[in-house]
Write a protein that holds these residues in place. Sequence first.
Motif, PDB file in Angstrom:
ATOM      1  N   VAL A 264       0.858  -1.195   0.000  1.00  0.00           N
ATOM      2  CA  VAL A 264       0.000   0.000   0.000  1.00  0.00           C
ATOM      3  C   VAL A 264       0.888   1.237   0.000  1.00  0.00           C
ATOM      4  O   VAL A 264       1.914   1.279   0.685  1.00  0.00           O
ATOM      5  CB  VAL A 264      -0.933   0.006   1.229  1.00  0.00           C
ATOM      6  CG1 VAL A 264      -1.798   1.270   1.245  1.00  0.00           C
ATOM      7  CG2 VAL A 264      -1.815  -1.244   1.229  1.00  0.00           C
ATOM      8  N   ASP A 265       0.481   2.245  -0.762  1.00  0.00           N
ATOM      9  CA  ASP A 265       1.270   3.469  -0.814  1.00  0.00           C
ATOM     10  C   ASP A 265       1.190   4.240   0.501  1.00  0.00           C
ATOM     11  O   ASP A 265       0.341   3.970   1.352  1.00  0.00           O
ATOM     12  CB  ASP A 265       0.859   4.347  -2.000  1.00  0.00           C
ATOM     13  CG  ASP A 265      -0.538   4.930  -1.874  1.00  0.00           C
ATOM     14  OD1 ASP A 265      -1.250   4.646  -0.900  1.00  0.00           O
ATOM     15  OD2 ASP A 265      -0.922   5.693  -2.782  1.00  0.00           O
ATOM     16  N   GLN A 266       2.094   5.174   0.678  1.00  0.00           N
ATOM     17  CA  GLN A 266       2.200   5.912   1.936  1.00  0.00           C
ATOM     18  C   GLN A 266       0.958   6.724   2.229  1.00  0.00           C
ATOM     19  O   GLN A 266       0.633   6.994   3.392  1.00  0.00           O
ATOM     20  CB  GLN A 266       3.430   6.829   1.863  1.00  0.00           C
ATOM     21  CG  GLN A 266       3.815   7.473   3.184  1.00  0.00           C
ATOM     22  CD  GLN A 266       5.160   8.164   3.093  1.00  0.00           C
ATOM     23  OE1 GLN A 266       6.134   7.589   2.631  1.00  0.00           O
ATOM     24  NE2 GLN A 266       5.206   9.436   3.504  1.00  0.00           N
ATOM     25  N   GLN A 267       0.219   7.114   1.187  1.00  0.00           N
ATOM     26  CA  GLN A 267      -0.997   7.906   1.360  1.00  0.00           C
ATOM     27  C   GLN A 267      -2.220   7.051   1.704  1.00  0.00           C
ATOM     28  O   GLN A 267      -3.310   7.591   1.924  1.00  0.00           O
ATOM     29  CB  GLN A 267      -1.283   8.715   0.088  1.00  0.00           C
ATOM     30  CG  GLN A 267      -0.284   9.837  -0.174  1.00  0.00           C
ATOM     31  CD  GLN A 267       1.067   9.320  -0.644  1.00  0.00           C
ATOM     32  OE1 GLN A 267       1.162   8.297  -1.319  1.00  0.00           O
ATOM     33  NE2 GLN A 267       2.130  10.016  -0.269  1.00  0.00           N
ATOM     34  N   SER A 268      -2.069   5.746   1.698  1.00  0.00           N
ATOM     35  CA  SER A 268      -3.159   4.806   2.021  1.00  0.00           C
ATOM     36  C   SER A 268      -4.317   4.901   1.035  1.00  0.00           C
ATOM     37  O   SER A 268      -5.468   4.613   1.373  1.00  0.00           O
ATOM     38  CB  SER A 268      -3.677   5.034   3.454  1.00  0.00           C
ATOM     39  OG  SER A 268      -2.637   4.852   4.391  1.00  0.00           O
ATOM     40  N   ARG A 269      -4.002   5.255  -0.195  1.00  0.00           N
ATOM     41  CA  ARG A 269      -5.047   5.381  -1.211  1.00  0.00           C
ATOM     42  C   ARG A 269      -5.074   4.231  -2.200  1.00  0.00           C
ATOM     43  O   ARG A 269      -6.123   3.897  -2.750  1.00  0.00           O
ATOM     44  CB  ARG A 269      -4.856   6.696  -1.993  1.00  0.00           C
ATOM     45  CG  ARG A 269      -5.024   7.946  -1.162  1.00  0.00           C
ATOM     46  CD  ARG A 269      -4.684   9.172  -1.990  1.00  0.00           C
ATOM     47  NE  ARG A 269      -4.813  10.401  -1.210  1.00  0.00           N
ATOM     48  CZ  ARG A 269      -4.401  11.591  -1.626  1.00  0.00           C
ATOM     49  NH1 ARG A 269      -3.822  11.718  -2.818  1.00  0.00           N
ATOM     50  NH2 ARG A 269      -4.551  12.658  -0.856  1.00  0.00           N
ATOM     51  N   THR A 270      -3.915   3.624  -2.444  1.00  0.00           N
ATOM     52  CA  THR A 270      -3.791   2.643  -3.513  1.00  0.00           C
ATOM     53  C   THR A 270      -3.029   1.416  -3.036  1.00  0.00           C
ATOM     54  O   THR A 270      -2.013   1.538  -2.353  1.00  0.00           O
ATOM     55  CB  THR A 270      -3.047   3.254  -4.723  1.00  0.00           C
ATOM     56  OG1 THR A 270      -3.663   4.493  -5.082  1.00  0.00           O
ATOM     57  CG2 THR A 270      -3.077   2.309  -5.915  1.00  0.00           C
ATOM     58  N   ALA A 271      -3.542   0.252  -3.401  1.00  0.00           N
ATOM     59  CA  ALA A 271      -2.842  -1.010  -3.131  1.00  0.00           C
ATOM     60  C   ALA A 271      -2.305  -1.562  -4.440  1.00  0.00           C
ATOM     61  O   ALA A 271      -2.930  -1.433  -5.496  1.00  0.00           O
ATOM     62  CB  ALA A 271      -3.778  -2.016  -2.482  1.00  0.00           C
ATOM     63  N   GLN A 336       8.695   5.619  -0.927  1.00  0.00           N
ATOM     64  CA  GLN A 336       8.668   6.917  -1.599  1.00  0.00           C
ATOM     65  C   GLN A 336      10.056   7.523  -1.699  1.00  0.00           C
ATOM     66  O   GLN A 336      10.872   7.406  -0.779  1.00  0.00           O
ATOM     67  CB  GLN A 336       7.763   7.900  -0.854  1.00  0.00           C
ATOM     68  CG  GLN A 336       6.299   7.788  -1.228  1.00  0.00           C
ATOM     69  CD  GLN A 336       5.503   9.014  -0.800  1.00  0.00           C
ATOM     70  OE1 GLN A 336       5.802   9.636   0.207  1.00  0.00           O
ATOM     71  NE2 GLN A 336       4.478   9.360  -1.564  1.00  0.00           N
ATOM     72  N   VAL A 337      10.311   8.159  -2.833  1.00  0.00           N
ATOM     73  CA  VAL A 337      11.507   8.967  -3.028  1.00  0.00           C
ATOM     74  C   VAL A 337      11.066  10.287  -3.651  1.00  0.00           C
ATOM     75  O   VAL A 337      10.455  10.301  -4.710  1.00  0.00           O
ATOM     76  CB  VAL A 337      12.523   8.262  -3.949  1.00  0.00           C
ATOM     77  CG1 VAL A 337      13.726   9.170  -4.205  1.00  0.00           C
ATOM     78  CG2 VAL A 337      12.974   6.941  -3.360  1.00  0.00           C
ATOM     79  N   LYS A 338      11.319  11.385  -2.932  1.00  0.00           N
ATOM     80  CA  LYS A 338      10.950  12.716  -3.406  1.00  0.00           C
ATOM     81  C   LYS A 338       9.482  12.790  -3.815  1.00  0.00           C
ATOM     82  O   LYS A 338       9.120  13.358  -4.844  1.00  0.00           O
ATOM     83  CB  LYS A 338      11.847  13.136  -4.571  1.00  0.00           C
ATOM     84  CG  LYS A 338      13.318  13.250  -4.178  1.00  0.00           C
ATOM     85  CD  LYS A 338      14.182  13.657  -5.361  1.00  0.00           C
ATOM     86  CE  LYS A 338      15.654  13.772  -4.939  1.00  0.00           C
ATOM     87  NZ  LYS A 338      16.537  14.132  -6.081  1.00  0.00           N
ATOM     88  N   GLY A 339       8.620  12.179  -2.987  1.00  0.00           N
ATOM     89  CA  GLY A 339       7.181  12.253  -3.201  1.00  0.00           C
ATOM     90  C   GLY A 339       6.638  11.281  -4.217  1.00  0.00           C
ATOM     91  O   GLY A 339       5.423  11.244  -4.453  1.00  0.00           O
ATOM     92  N   ARG A 340       7.489  10.466  -4.821  1.00  0.00           N
ATOM     93  CA  ARG A 340       7.035   9.515  -5.836  1.00  0.00           C
ATOM     94  C   ARG A 340       7.131   8.101  -5.283  1.00  0.00           C
ATOM     95  O   ARG A 340       8.128   7.741  -4.647  1.00  0.00           O
ATOM     96  CB  ARG A 340       7.882   9.636  -7.101  1.00  0.00           C
ATOM     97  CG  ARG A 340       7.371   8.782  -8.251  1.00  0.00           C
ATOM     98  CD  ARG A 340       8.128   9.066  -9.527  1.00  0.00           C
ATOM     99  NE  ARG A 340       7.523   8.377 -10.665  1.00  0.00           N
ATOM    100  CZ  ARG A 340       7.979   8.426 -11.897  1.00  0.00           C
ATOM    101  NH1 ARG A 340       9.072   9.160 -12.174  1.00  0.00           N
ATOM    102  NH2 ARG A 340       7.380   7.772 -12.872  1.00  0.00           N
ATOM    103  N   THR A 341       6.097   7.295  -5.538  1.00  0.00           N
ATOM    104  CA  THR A 341       6.060   5.925  -5.037  1.00  0.00           C
ATOM    105  C   THR A 341       6.736   4.981  -6.013  1.00  0.00           C
ATOM    106  O   THR A 341       6.513   5.043  -7.224  1.00  0.00           O
ATOM    107  CB  THR A 341       4.614   5.472  -4.795  1.00  0.00           C
ATOM    108  OG1 THR A 341       4.014   6.321  -3.812  1.00  0.00           O
ATOM    109  CG2 THR A 341       4.552   4.032  -4.308  1.00  0.00           C
ATOM    110  N   TYR A 342       7.557   4.099  -5.447  1.00  0.00           N
ATOM    111  CA  TYR A 342       8.192   3.031  -6.219  1.00  0.00           C
ATOM    112  C   TYR A 342       7.834   1.693  -5.586  1.00  0.00           C
ATOM    113  O   TYR A 342       7.541   1.605  -4.384  1.00  0.00           O
ATOM    114  CB  TYR A 342       9.714   3.201  -6.253  1.00  0.00           C
ATOM    115  CG  TYR A 342      10.166   4.409  -7.032  1.00  0.00           C
ATOM    116  CD1 TYR A 342      10.453   4.314  -8.393  1.00  0.00           C
ATOM    117  CD2 TYR A 342      10.285   5.652  -6.413  1.00  0.00           C
ATOM    118  CE1 TYR A 342      10.864   5.425  -9.115  1.00  0.00           C
ATOM    119  CE2 TYR A 342      10.686   6.773  -7.129  1.00  0.00           C
ATOM    120  CZ  TYR A 342      10.977   6.646  -8.478  1.00  0.00           C
ATOM    121  OH  TYR A 342      11.369   7.747  -9.190  1.00  0.00           O
ATOM    122  N   LEU A 343       7.889   0.651  -6.404  1.00  0.00           N
ATOM    123  CA  LEU A 343       7.553  -0.694  -5.967  1.00  0.00           C
ATOM    124  C   LEU A 343       8.761  -1.606  -6.144  1.00  0.00           C
ATOM    125  O   LEU A 343       9.412  -1.574  -7.190  1.00  0.00           O
ATOM    126  CB  LEU A 343       6.376  -1.252  -6.782  1.00  0.00           C
ATOM    127  CG  LEU A 343       5.120  -0.373  -6.828  1.00  0.00           C
ATOM    128  CD1 LEU A 343       4.124  -0.929  -7.833  1.00  0.00           C
ATOM    129  CD2 LEU A 343       4.483  -0.270  -5.448  1.00  0.00           C
TER     130      LEU A 343
END
Length: 568
Positions: A264-271, A336-343
């Motif tokens: 799950v992303d840091q914003q808890s919006r997307t899995a 996250q790196v600089k506000g962007r999510t990586y997997l």
Amino acid sequence: MPSMPRPRRLAVLTTALAVSAVLPLGAASAGLVAEPVQYSAPGAALRLDPVGTYETGVFDESAAEIVEHFAAAQRLLVVNAAQAKVEVLDAADPAAPTKLFDLQTTGVAAADGSTVDAGAVANSVAVREDGLGVVAVEAEDKTDDGWLVFFDAAGTGAALGAVRVGALPDMVTITPDGTRAVVANEGEPAEDYSVDPEGTVSVVSLPDSVSSPAQSAVRSAGFHAFEGAGLPQGIRVHGGRADAGTGTPAFPVSETIEPEYVAVDQQSRTAYVTLQESNGVAVVDLRSATVTDVWSVGTVDRSVVPLDASDRDGANIRTYANLRTFRQPDAIAAYQVKGRTYLVTADEGDTRDWDGYSEEIRVSDLGKNGIKPACDSVGAGAGFSGLSRLKITKANGLNAAGTCYETLYGFGGRSISVFTTDGRLVSSSGDELERLTLAAVPAFFNSDHGTSAFDNRSDDKGPEPEGVTIGKVGGRTYVFVGLERIGGVVAYDVSDPAKPQLVTYANNRNFAVSGSSDLAAAGDLGPEGLTFVAEDDSPTGRPLVVVGNEVSGTTSVFDVAKIQKNKR
């Protein structure tokens, strides 16, 4: 699916890596081997020191799979699938984890009126900061719908209640904001393919208190929108009831897709959910509980990226023309790196191999027993030699006429990969894990986990990276990867997603014995689940990595030690 440019491959491992024989901190304990494997890159900022182990004494029965840490009470929650339970350990002293009690997972009355089967199986566990815990529980008949069972991680093991979810709930996690539980319902078929449930992802709204939610809090996301022409390129759909000859599904894609692992992303919006056998990732919007996208993780071109393809040719890591392998990730983690999510994915590999249908053959089976042969362009010349032992799929690679295999497809990337959230491959470890383990343990390169042997897994997914966990140490972001077969944990610095750097490898395993003959002396076998404990949450004030080892039935704690560099 966006186009996939060739990623930056990590530099080929060389003998410049350094071996050390650092012993665990403190006194030795049961389950810790005298001389664990310790192998580090030059200038490594970290090392991993095994410091403590809890042993079930159960061999090769998945007695320690998934592990979670509850910081407020310094407890470890360990899934013991062998005995269909979750064991709660006191981890206040990481050098000596001790069992407190088991969590109740069967006989629990669920909110939909059902009762958790006496023969149900615990598969995964997660816990919220306030102690609300959840266990994913598979029904006695795995094709029936399963449950999420809730508990108080600070309590004494009694269940708070349960809700019904999809078939074979395999992995559950709680969103960073604590508002939802998300579970991958794998939906595996019956062994004879008489039944094949649809794979789904359930999203459960959690109460603010430490209590069980109502059944109305459960919403499930399915894959009907991706049937037929809606299926993205590169997603593998095969081996369903139609191929097994047991029926004609109305929704063949939905039945074939088997959700495996959730990040799950840091914003808890997307899995982001791995679809291991289908070689893809599903994107789930958590607010609407819908699958909004599915993308393929692609294949590894083995004419460029070497592998050892045979268990009978020694350590022979080389390239092969006309061979590709599906990455087929198991675990996935988001950062996250600089506000962007990586997997980050652990590219283990997996096959559809059931009594009713199996895709798995060896290259040497081509042209035999009704299986189409390799095309002349594949079978001729040196490019085909050395591949006869490799396990490949019969479901992919035929030419347009369907008369012969023009490309051979094997299983598993034998790597970790970094992706953007829309499926662009950023970087991959390539052949580094095989070269690392060859350098670290040359006499047991590509060993299996149950027995100590040389080169006996090269024909079948090699070291099999399976579990991943991510944590920050000293301002850097690290991914810790468990190698299911040869064992051990590898740390990569992924602070720059385009340039992951190998840091260190540790393996609490005694290769002088085989677990099947001397489990007590073998150490850790078959790492499955890993969890990172940040220094603020750690009982020692130092970061830890905790590993559940399904073959040895051990739960082991590694101290993440910062290496002080000499100043000149």
